[in-house]
Design an enzyme around this catalytic site. Structure first.
Site, PDB file in Angstrom:
ATOM      1  N   ASN A   1       0.740  -1.129   0.010  1.00 34.10           N
ATOM      2  CA  ASN A   1      -0.052   0.212   0.035  1.00 34.10           C
ATOM      3  C   ASN A   1       0.876   1.342  -0.060  1.00 34.10           C
ATOM      4  OD1 ASN A   1      -2.478   1.619   0.416  1.00 34.10           O
ATOM      5  ND2 ASN A   1      -1.447   2.078   2.493  1.00 34.10           N
ATOM      6  N   ALA A   2       1.980   1.187   0.350  1.00 35.15           N
ATOM      7  CA  ALA A   2       3.119   2.444   0.569  1.00 35.15           C
ATOM      8  C   ALA A   2       2.889   2.985  -0.902  1.00 35.15           C
ATOM      9  CB  ALA A   2       4.493   2.217   0.999  1.00 35.15           C
ATOM     10  N   GLY A   3       2.975   4.447  -0.920  1.00 38.92           N
ATOM     11  CA  GLY A   3       2.950   5.196  -1.983  1.00 38.92           C
ATOM     12  C   GLY A   3       3.394   6.725  -1.985  1.00 38.92           C
ATOM     13  N   ILE A   4       3.548   7.195  -2.718  1.00 40.39           N
ATOM     14  CA  ILE A   4       3.678   8.983  -2.814  1.00 40.39           C
ATOM     15  C   ILE A   4       3.101   9.445  -3.872  1.00 40.39           C
ATOM     16  CG2 ILE A   4       6.001   8.541  -1.596  1.00 40.39           C
ATOM     17  CD1 ILE A   4       7.597   9.386  -4.170  1.00 40.39           C
TER      18      ILE A   4
ATOM     19  N   SER B   1      -4.076   2.457  -8.544  1.00 38.94           N
ATOM     20  CA  SER B   1      -4.851   3.698  -8.671  1.00 38.94           C
ATOM     21  C   SER B   1      -5.756   3.878  -9.910  1.00 38.94           C
ATOM     22  CB  SER B   1      -3.898   4.884  -8.781  1.00 38.94           C
ATOM     23  OG  SER B   1      -4.712   6.066  -9.230  1.00 38.94           O
TER      24      SER B   1
ATOM     25  N   TYR C   1       3.617   9.136 -11.827  1.00 38.90           N
ATOM     26  CA  TYR C   1       2.584   8.432 -10.722  1.00 38.90           C
ATOM     27  C   TYR C   1       1.762   7.513 -11.479  1.00 38.90           C
ATOM     28  CZ  TYR C   1      -1.124   7.669  -7.422  1.00 38.90           C
ATOM     29  OH  TYR C   1      -1.764   6.885  -6.307  1.00 38.90           O
TER      30      TYR C   1
END
Length: 193
Positions: free
Chosen positions: A90-93, A142, A155
């Site tokens: 789940n980690a994201g920027i 996403s 992204y």
């Protein structure tokens, strides 16, 4: 009887937003947890909330875009629980900016975090899940994976990779009892923004 009793789950980015909500849901269902994120205080708050359900929670302050920190998360999970039943990548920027205006560090971090880290964690834990004949992997993509848009070109491209990789990986793992799911949410009011 709780549905996830005697299961262990890793949630990357488990200190806020979707990761936090997932961790709390898993705790309510009885899963032991390994939570990792860059912000230790927020991570510890989520861990305390999860421990109210009487399970074991390990926190690892880690930037999983770093190979060393990613390895520390794997080590913490294996040393503590021996196995992982559920992996949530789940980690994201997120940055809304033309790519030529982003620093090289941000570009590198986004590429590593959304692609390399996910693939490496899927590879590592997927191997063990395949041997045991069961497991579950959730990769957070996403809605932007379908909509290349100026300002989020990097992204959206990394999320498109993640969607494509996860679909193929799901088919590779299906016959071994390992389920791989990709979630493609739209914009959500989280710390990501």
């Amino acid at each position: 009887m709780k549905r996830l009793e005697n299961k262990t789950a890793i949630v990357t980015g488990g200190n806020s937003g979707i990761g936090k909500a997932t961790a709390i849901l898993f705790a309510k269902e009885g899963a032991d947890l390994v939570l990792c994120a860059r912000r230790k205080e927020a991570l510890d708050e989520v861990a305390e909330e999860c421990r109210k359900y009487g399970l074991q929670v390990v926190t690892v302050k880690a930037d999983v875009s770093s190979h060393e920190d990613c390895s520390a998360v794997v080590k913490a999970a294996v040393d503590t629980f021996g196995k992982v039943d559920i992996l949530v990548n789940n980690a994201g920027i997120f940055r809304f900016e033309h790519i030529v205006n982003l620093s090289v560090g941000v570009v590198r971090t986004m590429l590593m975090l959304h692609m390399n880290t996910v693939v490496l964690l899927c590879r590592y834990f997927g191997e063990d899940m395949r041997k045991r004949g069961k497991g579950y992997i959730l990769n957070m993509s996403s809605m932007s994976a379908w909509f290349p848009y100026p300002g989020i070109s990097l992204y959206a491209s990394t999320k498109c990779f993640l969607k494509s990789f996860s679909r193929a990986f799901r088919l590779e793992m299906l016959d071994y009892g390992v389920n791989v799911t990709t979630v493609c949410p739209g914009a959500i009011a989280t710390d990501l923004y």
